[in-house]
Design an enzyme around this catalytic site. Structure first.
Site, PDB file in Angstrom:
ATOM      1  N   CYS A  92       0.843  -1.203   0.000  1.00 37.46           N
ATOM      2  CA  CYS A  92       0.000   0.000   0.000  1.00 37.46           C
ATOM      3  C   CYS A  92       0.881   1.257   0.000  1.00 37.46           C
ATOM      4  O   CYS A  92       2.030   1.233   0.438  1.00 37.46           O
ATOM      5  CB  CYS A  92      -0.875   0.040   1.240  1.00 37.46           C
ATOM      6  SG  CYS A  92      -2.176  -1.191   1.278  1.00 37.46           S
ATOM      7  N   GLU A  94       0.697   3.947   1.836  1.00 40.12           N
ATOM      8  CA  GLU A  94       1.093   4.427   3.162  1.00 40.12           C
ATOM      9  C   GLU A  94       2.335   3.681   3.643  1.00 40.12           C
ATOM     10  O   GLU A  94       3.260   4.269   4.206  1.00 40.12           O
ATOM     11  CB  GLU A  94      -0.047   4.199   4.176  1.00 40.12           C
ATOM     12  CG  GLU A  94      -1.327   4.940   3.869  1.00 40.12           C
ATOM     13  CD  GLU A  94      -2.279   4.141   2.976  1.00 40.12           C
ATOM     14  OE1 GLU A  94      -1.805   3.424   2.074  1.00 40.12           O
ATOM     15  OE2 GLU A  94      -3.494   4.244   3.197  1.00 40.12           O
TER      16      GLU A  94
END
Ligand code: THU
Length: 176
Positions: A92, A94
């Site tokens: 991901c 993040e």
């Protein structure tokens, strides 16, 4: 009488509204506007940087691009989702941003902005970080970590965003 209400939905108090430098924020997990207003100076900039990072996303399978921009120890880092043919190997946005910052020696996560391909004005739960990313944020979170979400642009061109206190996003988080 059962002490567990299986149908209980966690109640989210209505957001506080805050406007600064062409951005309209909906703020969650704050008692008053002053708390985040004091730190809001770089928030719009981080949101834009998350949008820019999204352009580099590698998402040929889901076609759902995500960008993240964060401040760790006062330094700016960004990341995107990096998908994989195995699907399970997908990273991901993040976590790529956090890993990049950590790999350069940073440890204190102060604020992280996330921008997804979800349509402007879409439900917040299409734009919030996944559970795994929340746990990874928790590892480096400063006590008042703030998560910013990109909500697109209003008809008048204003940026729309959410400001969320991390504690509100991941209550009762696991810690050793
Ligand atoms: N994705 C992120 O980058 N961050 C999140 O918090 C949720 C999901 C990515 C993973 C995958 O590449 C795509 O979005 C669809 O799930």
């Amino acid at each position: 009488m059962s002490w567990v209400n299986r149908n209980a939905v966690m109640e989210t108090p209505p957001p506080l509204l805050f406007e600064s430098s062409g951005t309209r924020w909906r703020c969650f997990g704050f008692d008053n506007v002053d708390e985040f207003a004091a730190r809001s100076g770089s928030f719009a900039d981080l949101l834009i940087r998350a949008r820019l990072a999204r352009e580099n996303a590698y998402a040929p399978y889901s076609k759902f691009r995500v960008g993240a921009a964060l401040l760790m120890d006062g330094e700016l880092f960004s990341g995107t989702n990096v998908e994989n043919a195995s699907y399970g190997g997908t990273l991901c946005a993040e976590r790529t941003a956090i890993a990049t910052a950590v790999a350069t020696g940073r440890r204190k996560l102060e604020v992280i902005a996330v921008s997804t391909d979800a349509a402007a004005g879409s439900a917040m739960d299409m734009r919030t970080p996944c559970g795994l990313c929340r746990q990874v944020m928790s590892e480096f979170a400063t006590p008042d970590l703030i998560v910013l979400l990109d909500g697109g642009n209003d008809e008048d061109g204003s940026l729309l965003g959410e400001v969320i206190r991390f504690e509100a996003l991941l209550p009762w988080r696991f810690r050793l």
